[in-house]
Design an enzyme around this catalytic site. Structure first.
Site, PDB file in Angstrom:
ATOM      1  N   ASP A 174      -3.897 -14.046  -4.231  1.00  0.00           N
ATOM      2  CA  ASP A 174      -4.491 -14.877  -5.273  1.00  0.00           C
ATOM      3  C   ASP A 174      -5.599 -14.093  -5.981  1.00  0.00           C
ATOM      4  O   ASP A 174      -5.694 -12.873  -5.829  1.00  0.00           O
ATOM      5  CB  ASP A 174      -5.022 -16.183  -4.678  1.00  0.00           C
ATOM      6  N   ASP A 222       2.624   6.299  -2.528  1.00  0.00           N
ATOM      7  CA  ASP A 222       3.738   7.152  -2.932  1.00  0.00           C
ATOM      8  C   ASP A 222       3.651   7.498  -4.407  1.00  0.00           C
ATOM      9  O   ASP A 222       3.705   8.670  -4.798  1.00  0.00           O
ATOM     10  CB  ASP A 222       5.071   6.461  -2.639  1.00  0.00           C
ATOM     11  N   ASP A 264       8.634   8.731  -5.853  1.00  0.00           N
ATOM     12  CA  ASP A 264       9.774   9.557  -5.450  1.00  0.00           C
ATOM     13  C   ASP A 264      10.013   9.559  -3.948  1.00  0.00           C
ATOM     14  O   ASP A 264      10.783  10.374  -3.434  1.00  0.00           O
ATOM     15  CB  ASP A 264       9.561  11.003  -5.924  1.00  0.00           C
ATOM     16  N   ARG A 267       0.826  -1.207   0.000  1.00  0.00           N
ATOM     17  CA  ARG A 267       0.000   0.000   0.000  1.00  0.00           C
ATOM     18  C   ARG A 267       0.863   1.261   0.000  1.00  0.00           C
ATOM     19  O   ARG A 267       0.534   2.253  -0.658  1.00  0.00           O
ATOM     20  CB  ARG A 267      -0.908  -0.021   1.228  1.00  0.00           C
ATOM     21  N   HIS A 301      -6.073  -5.833  -3.331  1.00  0.00           N
ATOM     22  CA  HIS A 301      -7.039  -5.957  -2.240  1.00  0.00           C
ATOM     23  C   HIS A 301      -7.424  -7.404  -1.969  1.00  0.00           C
ATOM     24  O   HIS A 301      -8.350  -7.659  -1.188  1.00  0.00           O
ATOM     25  CB  HIS A 301      -8.290  -5.120  -2.546  1.00  0.00           C
ATOM     26  N   THR A 302      -6.714  -8.333  -2.556  1.00  0.00           N
ATOM     27  CA  THR A 302      -6.900  -9.722  -2.179  1.00  0.00           C
ATOM     28  C   THR A 302      -6.232 -10.008  -0.840  1.00  0.00           C
ATOM     29  O   THR A 302      -6.411 -11.077  -0.249  1.00  0.00           O
ATOM     30  CB  THR A 302      -6.346 -10.679  -3.257  1.00  0.00           C
TER      31      THR A 302
END
Length: 322
Positions: A248, A71, A78, A66, A195-196
């Site tokens: 997955d 970033d 950066d 995340r 988001h798995t």
């Protein structure tokens, strides 16, 4: 003698600071001669941090993944998100989308080891990129050759950080936000598959599970137990209830079953056409998803800060060189 030290310091400063981040192409072999052990160091620290993660469920790997997204989506990859606030500048860490971002201490540890082995050589932004790649692999996901050679911004971008995608965005807004950063709908759909793994705070899914719109009834009922309407706090929930600790393609199966946790998750499926076909393909062909995810991570990692952004190789990821 004093004059020689001043001259040396100025030369070092000039070598570290640049006026643009796009004056050379990224390469997976960028550190082959200057810091050949960089990938081994990153991997070793990540393994140690993950092994020492006592939270339930473990958060280090999803947090680093995340961190890379947040970033790159502000003003390019950066490491501006790592800068602490000062009396003269605000920190992206204080932007609303970033208040729950974690993993800074992991990057600090990797940087400290690399500064011992290869002083003033490896950028913080490259460390984030490599650590995120390793985080995915440790969760059972794919690996890839990560192009390197990024530089670190000397400024934070609060505006960019405040305008990251939100958990409430619809499909049109999401496509526009990703397109602005050079990523198409397929890239967006593949990257959303991150988001798995990981967890979401109640405030980010309360509207989804309490509005009863395009959501599986039993799923909504279960999630309301940890996030009832009107509750100022609430708990956390996994993005993927089936295999929350494994990288997955279960996330896409959840979308088809109308069990996406965030409104922005479920927005990826249900409108028909090519977009629904893509989600259905990822749900059936895990290898297709992981291949596209790896390609999209490289593509996102190539997002450079604006040409006006002053950059350098920071000696401390939390502050600029002086």
């Amino acid at each position: 003698m004093a004059g020689s030290w001043v001259a040396l310091a100025l030369l070092l400063f000039a070598a570290l600071v640049s006026t643009a981040n796009g004056d050379h192409k990224l390469s997976a072999r960028y550190y082959d001669k200057t810091c050949p052990n960089v990938q081994r160091v990153v991997r070793k620290v990540m393994v140690n941090k993950v092994a020492g993660d006592r939270t339930v469920p473990p958060v280090v790997s999803p947090a680093i993944l995340r961190l890379f997204f947040h970033d790159c989506f502000a003003n390019g990859c950066d490491a501006s998100i790592l800068l602490d606030s000062t009396p003269f500048s605000e920190s992206e860490k204080d932007a609303v989308p970033n208040t729950s971002v974690r993993g800074y201490e992991v990057i600090d540890k990797i940087k400290s080891v690399l500064e011992h082995d290869c002083p003033a050589t490896v950028s913080c932004s490259d460390i984030i990129a490599l650590a995120s790649r390793d985080a995915v692999g440790m969760l059972g996901g794919p690996s890839w050759r990560m192009p390197l050679g990024r530089k670190d911004s000397r400024t934070a971008d609060m505006y960019g950080a405040e305008n990251l995608p939100t958990p409430h965005d619809n499909f049109t807004v999401l496509v526009s936000t990703f397109r602005e950063r050079g990523l198409n709908a397929r890239d967006m759909t593949a990257l959303s598959g991150a988001h798995t793994v990981g967890m979401a705070n109640c405030e980010n899914y309360r509207d989804r599970v309490n509005d009863n719109v395009n959501i599986d009834a039993s799923f909504a009922e279960t999630r309301r137990k940890t996030c009832p309407a009107g509750d100022s706090e609430g708990g956390m929930a996994p993005f993927d209830e089936q295999t929350p600790l494994t990288f997955d393609n279960a996330y896409y199966k959840d979308l088809i079953a109308r069990r996406g946790l965030l409104s922005s998750d479920q927005a990826l499926y249900g409108a028909g056409g090519r977009q629904d076909a893509l989600v259905e393909m990822y749900s059936k062909k895990g290898e297709m998803f992981t291949r596209d995810f790896a390609k999209a991570m490289v593509k996102m990692g190539n997002i450079s800060p604006s040409e006006k952004t002053p950059v350098e190789v920071r000696l401390n990821c939390r502050m600029v060189n002086w």
